[in-house]
Design a protein around this motif. Structure first.
Motif, PDB file in Angstrom:
ATOM      1  N   GLY A 196       0.778  -1.226  -0.159  1.00  0.00           N
ATOM      2  CA  GLY A 196      -0.009   0.153   0.199  1.00  0.00           C
ATOM      3  C   GLY A 196       0.999   1.233   0.040  1.00  0.00           C
ATOM      4  N   HIS A 197       1.988   1.266  -0.178  1.00  0.00           N
ATOM      5  CA  HIS A 197       3.010   2.149  -0.186  1.00  0.00           C
ATOM      6  C   HIS A 197       3.640   2.509  -1.654  1.00  0.00           C
ATOM      7  CE1 HIS A 197       3.218   0.964   4.033  1.00  0.00           C
ATOM      8  NE2 HIS A 197       3.282   2.335   4.342  1.00  0.00           N
ATOM      9  N   LEU A 198       3.893   3.877  -1.767  1.00  0.00           N
ATOM     10  CA  LEU A 198       4.603   4.307  -2.768  1.00  0.00           C
ATOM     11  C   LEU A 198       6.021   4.033  -2.784  1.00  0.00           C
ATOM     12  CD1 LEU A 198       2.863   7.805  -3.721  1.00  0.00           C
ATOM     13  CD2 LEU A 198       2.289   5.561  -4.440  1.00  0.00           C
ATOM     14  N   GLU A 199       6.456   3.199  -3.629  1.00  0.00           N
ATOM     15  CA  GLU A 199       8.047   3.074  -3.523  1.00  0.00           C
ATOM     16  C   GLU A 199       8.813   3.466  -4.754  1.00  0.00           C
ATOM     17  OE1 GLU A 199       7.788  -1.236  -3.019  1.00  0.00           O
ATOM     18  OE2 GLU A 199       7.115  -1.237  -1.147  1.00  0.00           O
ATOM     19  N   PRO A 200      10.119   3.689  -4.622  1.00  0.00           N
ATOM     20  CA  PRO A 200      10.945   4.002  -5.599  1.00  0.00           C
ATOM     21  C   PRO A 200      11.035   2.792  -6.591  1.00  0.00           C
ATOM     22  CG  PRO A 200      12.423   3.787  -3.749  1.00  0.00           C
ATOM     23  CD  PRO A 200      10.786   3.807  -3.379  1.00  0.00           C
ATOM     24  N   LEU A 201      11.076   2.905  -7.878  1.00  0.00           N
ATOM     25  CA  LEU A 201      11.160   1.746  -8.867  1.00  0.00           C
ATOM     26  C   LEU A 201      12.610   1.367  -8.603  1.00  0.00           C
ATOM     27  CD1 LEU A 201       9.729   0.718 -11.149  1.00  0.00           C
ATOM     28  CD2 LEU A 201      10.974   1.973 -12.788  1.00  0.00           C
ATOM     29  N   LEU A 202      13.715   2.173  -8.337  1.00  0.00           N
ATOM     30  CA  LEU A 202      14.927   1.684  -7.914  1.00  0.00           C
ATOM     31  C   LEU A 202      15.398   2.380  -6.801  1.00  0.00           C
ATOM     32  CD1 LEU A 202      16.522   2.190 -11.605  1.00  0.00           C
ATOM     33  CD2 LEU A 202      15.763   0.072 -10.534  1.00  0.00           C
ATOM     34  N   SER A 203      16.386   1.636  -6.018  1.00  0.00           N
ATOM     35  CA  SER A 203      16.946   2.196  -4.740  1.00  0.00           C
ATOM     36  C   SER A 203      17.461   3.514  -4.918  1.00  0.00           C
ATOM     37  CB  SER A 203      17.918   1.115  -4.251  1.00  0.00           C
ATOM     38  OG  SER A 203      19.134   0.938  -5.083  1.00  0.00           O
ATOM     39  N   ARG A 204      18.095   3.921  -5.890  1.00  0.00           N
ATOM     40  CA  ARG A 204      19.047   4.959  -6.166  1.00  0.00           C
ATOM     41  C   ARG A 204      19.224   5.335  -7.429  1.00  0.00           C
ATOM     42  NH1 ARG A 204      24.368   4.705  -7.065  1.00  0.00           N
ATOM     43  NH2 ARG A 204      25.277   2.730  -7.172  1.00  0.00           N
ATOM     44  N   PHE A 205      19.279   6.694  -7.872  1.00  0.00           N
ATOM     45  CA  PHE A 205      19.654   6.974  -9.134  1.00  0.00           C
ATOM     46  C   PHE A 205      21.189   7.936  -8.935  1.00  0.00           C
ATOM     47  CE2 PHE A 205      15.462   6.321  -9.917  1.00  0.00           C
ATOM     48  CZ  PHE A 205      15.507   6.241 -11.282  1.00  0.00           C
ATOM     49  N   THR A 206      22.110   7.494  -9.819  1.00  0.00           N
ATOM     50  CA  THR A 206      23.146   8.445  -9.699  1.00  0.00           C
ATOM     51  C   THR A 206      23.234   9.949 -10.311  1.00  0.00           C
ATOM     52  OG1 THR A 206      24.243   8.025 -12.177  1.00  0.00           O
ATOM     53  CG2 THR A 206      24.594   6.311  -9.984  1.00  0.00           C
ATOM     54  N   ASP A 207      24.045  10.941  -9.991  1.00  0.00           N
ATOM     55  CA  ASP A 207      23.695  12.350 -10.584  1.00  0.00           C
ATOM     56  C   ASP A 207      23.966  12.212 -11.954  1.00  0.00           C
ATOM     57  OD1 ASP A 207      23.558  13.180  -7.998  1.00  0.00           O
ATOM     58  OD2 ASP A 207      25.770  13.873  -7.602  1.00  0.00           O
ATOM     59  N   GLU A 208      24.660  11.354 -12.516  1.00  0.00           N
ATOM     60  CA  GLU A 208      24.873  11.288 -13.979  1.00  0.00           C
ATOM     61  C   GLU A 208      23.745  10.782 -14.735  1.00  0.00           C
ATOM     62  OE1 GLU A 208      26.019  11.624 -17.832  1.00  0.00           O
ATOM     63  OE2 GLU A 208      26.819  12.592 -16.013  1.00  0.00           O
ATOM     64  N   GLU A 209      22.963   9.855 -14.280  1.00  0.00           N
ATOM     65  CA  GLU A 209      21.893   9.350 -14.654  1.00  0.00           C
ATOM     66  C   GLU A 209      20.477  10.475 -14.681  1.00  0.00           C
ATOM     67  OE1 GLU A 209      22.093   4.439 -13.461  1.00  0.00           O
ATOM     68  OE2 GLU A 209      21.171   5.932 -12.183  1.00  0.00           O
ATOM     69  N   GLU A 210      20.573  11.309 -13.559  1.00  0.00           N
ATOM     70  CA  GLU A 210      19.767  12.305 -13.500  1.00  0.00           C
ATOM     71  C   GLU A 210      19.903  13.485 -14.690  1.00  0.00           C
ATOM     72  OE1 GLU A 210      16.503  14.463 -11.841  1.00  0.00           O
ATOM     73  OE2 GLU A 210      17.274  12.531 -10.962  1.00  0.00           O
ATOM     74  N   ARG A 211      21.080  13.615 -14.944  1.00  0.00           N
ATOM     75  CA  ARG A 211      21.384  14.452 -15.891  1.00  0.00           C
ATOM     76  C   ARG A 211      21.167  14.041 -17.242  1.00  0.00           C
ATOM     77  NH1 ARG A 211      25.912  15.607 -12.398  1.00  0.00           N
ATOM     78  NH2 ARG A 211      27.244  14.211 -13.520  1.00  0.00           N
ATOM     79  N   GLN A 212      21.335  12.836 -17.570  1.00  0.00           N
ATOM     80  CA  GLN A 212      21.088  12.110 -18.629  1.00  0.00           C
ATOM     81  C   GLN A 212      19.521  12.169 -19.025  1.00  0.00           C
ATOM     82  OE1 GLN A 212      22.458   8.172 -18.344  1.00  0.00           O
ATOM     83  NE2 GLN A 212      24.838   8.829 -18.732  1.00  0.00           N
ATOM     84  N   MET A 213      18.656  11.991 -17.794  1.00  0.00           N
ATOM     85  CA  MET A 213      17.043  11.986 -18.252  1.00  0.00           C
ATOM     86  C   MET A 213      16.909  13.460 -18.538  1.00  0.00           C
ATOM     87  SD  MET A 213      15.751  10.106 -14.854  1.00  0.00           S
ATOM     88  CE  MET A 213      16.454   8.548 -14.190  1.00  0.00           C
TER      89      MET A 213
END
Length: 618
Positions: free
Chosen positions: A356-373
């Motif tokens: 019943g909780h909202l959960e992140p799809l992945l445990s973490r994202f790197t800063d570079e992955e964030e920039r790529q998005m």
């Protein structure tokens, strides 16, 4: 947390902030009324269409009984733009495409020809045959004469730079696996909440397998994506200089790392599935997608019982901007519930039905992955702005179903920004998908509520064999309609729905991208019934360069907006494209010899009438 608000912020995207875009909503679906006019008697072999006239067809819809006949058997008109050598080349190429041995081994035969003849002679041979038939030229300058000639005969262009990397299967698989796995996934060793459909699988890493009608991009690095963007910008500028209201085609997988498209698609699908679960709890499963309206109080109680949030927090979700003011929530309202966040990765949260909780799809994202998005979204914004500045319409191609939810959502967000006055951004709907009609109807309804102009290209689909095989081997439901007839019905159902929308408000545009003559005739008949004139330019047609000229040119000369997909690129670099054209024509020629028989008919006519040296007068 609103994935539906990721792209509206792109016009002013900053590294640290996504800006919210206002929108209006209504939970009442628009009603439809279909207007029928008396049909005139059809001549054999002809489809009657509206005759272009000088009155203001948009402001008023008077009954019009003057019709013109588009005769798809009239070879004189169909091949008016071709000299006799071009007819002979078409006959030769189509005949060669009918031989299984040549088609199955075409890549090896082309490589052998290059070695035997040498590069210069090989290129001349290709330009006299396959390259000359299906490709317009090597660069933006060399394609202009062909585009101008087609335009003189009423046929516009959709520019498509068709160069692909010539990778081995092993190279393609490695690139795909490297670009679709996040750092967190590599460290988790398969222990995560991801669904197998939306994860990369090595046996399907080469996305070219079983695909004959679409070019494929593999991610290398961010610099390569920037190169693809620059190429698309050149296409946009070339389109602007060659025709009025031209098109340019782009692919999302060329603009960024596909990892983001996989993850975002999974989030969208899981949120929609959660809505369906809540609808079932209220006894509303099995209803049409836009008729599923959740009672607000029951919905809030259900979410609270599931532990999704505190009662007060849940109530706050449904306040403001008229959301829930009618006492019900439909799918479009539901899609807007996730608030914008500073980091795009924070949008990638999914409801866990068990906890019943909202959960992140992945445990973490790197800063570079964030920039790529963010860079992928910024490239899309740059292309859309160039399209607006150059007066060119941008067509976003459809791709595989594990990418498509994200591609469609991001395209829709561009439509919200750039389609306020007229359709600039066109989304592509693959009608071989079981959910095609739901996707079309939901997006059309959203455009009504928010008062922007809906633009669509309808295709049957390019990935059927690959999609079926992947679903069977990995173990999820086959997304494809069971047979060709059901795909035809789906195509016509989606098309008729959009035509009714055009008849309703004249703000919607559709491209009927089809080589199926029956589908084109169906479109013309529906346009007659609804009094839609070709001069209004709401409905256009599209075919590939070098194919189905007996459809394209009669339509263009009758006043209909019709476009050829115009591939271009250096000879050696478009070989993968030419190989697919050979495979596609093998299927067409085995299924029907109509085009070849019409070419023979026109050749015989020219011989009998002493026009063997005919040259088109542009």
């Amino acid at each position: 947390m609103s994935y539906s608000r990721v792209l509206p912020a792109l016009a002013r995207l900053k590294p640290d902030r996504l800006i919210r875009m206002r929108r209006s909503r209504s939970t009442v679906a628009s009603s439809r009324a279909q207007e029928k006019n008396e049909e005139a008697q059809l001549e054999p072999g002809c489809t009657l269409v509206e005759k272009p006239c000088d009155v203001d067809l948009i402001a008023a819809h008077p009954d019009r009984t003057t019709k013109i006949c588009v005769d798809f058997d009239n070879t004189r008109e169909a091949y008016k733009s071709k000299d006799t050598l071009e007819l002979l080349r078409s006959l030769l190429v189509f005949r060669l495409c009918a031989f299984d041995f040549l088609v199955d081994r075409n890549k090896e035969l082309l490589d052998l020809s290059k070695k035997v003849l040498g590069q210069s002679a090989f290129e001349k041979l290709m330009k006299m045959t396959f390259y000359g038939q299906f490709v317009a030229g090597e660069d933006q300058d060399s394609i202009k004469p062909l585009m101008a000639k087609n335009q003189a005969f009423g046929v516009g262009s959709v520019l498509d730079y068709s160069v692909e990397e010539d990778l081995t299967q092993e190279e393609a698989e490695k690139k795909e696996m490297d670009s679709c796995l996040s750092e967190a996934e590599k460290e988790s060793h398969g222990i995560d909440h991801r669904e197998k459909k939306y994860k990369a699988h090595r046996q399907f890493g080469d996305r070219r397998g079983g695909v004959i009608s679409a070019r494929t991009y593999f991610y290398a690095d961010e610099a390569k994506c920037d190169c693809h963007m620059e190429t698309f910008i050149k296409c946009i500028k070339a389109s602007a200089g060659s025709s009025v209201d031209g098109f340019s085609a782009i692919k999302m997988t060329a603009l960024g790392r596909p990892q983001f498209l996989l993850q975002f698609s999974e989030v969208l699908v899981k949120w929609r599935r959660f809505f369906n679960l809540l609808a079932a709890q209220q006894g509303k499963d099995g209803m049409a997608v836009l008729e599923q309206k959740l009672e607000l109080e029951q919905l809030q109680d259900s979410l609270a019982k599931l532990g999704v949030g505190a009662k007060q927090d849940i109530e706050n979700w449904f306040t403001g901007e008229k959301l829930g003011s009618s006492g019900t929530i439909d799918l479009l309202d539901w899609n807007s519930l996730i608030n914008d966040r500073t980091k795009i990765s924070n949008l990638l949260v999914v409801p866990n039905v068990e906890t019943g909780h909202l959960e992140p799809l992945l445990s973490r994202f790197t800063d570079e992955e964030e920039r790529q998005m963010k860079r992928m979204l910024q490239r899309m914004d740059v292309l859309a702005k160039h399209a607006v500045e150059n007066g060119v319409r941008l067509m976003v191609d459809a791709e595989q179903t594990y990418f498509q939810p994200a591609i469609s959502r991001l395209t829709l967000e561009m439509q919200r920004i750039f389609n306020k006055q007229k359709p600039i951004i066109f989304n592509t709907y693959q009608c071989y998908l079981k959910e095609a009609y739901d996707n079309v109807s939901v997006d059309v309804e959203l455009s009504r509520r928010e008062s922007w102009c809906f633009g669509a290209k309808l295709v049957r689909g390019a990935y059927m064999h690959q999609e079926r095989q992947r679903a069977a081997e990995i173990g999820y439901e086959d997304p494809i309609n069971p047979d060709y007839e059901s795909t035809n019905r789906m195509y016509h159902r989606c098309l008729e729905y959009i035509l009714e929308e055009i008849n309703h408000n004249r703000k919607t545009n559709v491209m009927v991208a089809s080589h199926n003559e029956d589908t084109v005739k169906f479109t013309l008949e529906k346009m007659n019934e609804m009094a839609l004139s070709p001069t209004e330019n709401n409905v256009c047609f599209g075919q590939l360069l070098g194919m189905c000229d007996q459809i394209s040119f009669p339509l263009g000369q009758a006043g209909f907006p019709v476009y050829k997909y115009v591939p271009y690129g250096p000879v050696n670099e478009v070989i993968p494209y030419l190989c697919r054209r050979a495979q596609e024509n093998r299927g067409i020629m085995k299924g029907s010899q109509r085009e070849r028989s019409l070419l023979y008919k026109e050749l015989k006519r020219r011989i009998c009438e002493g026009q063997l040296l005919y040259k088109p007068a542009c």
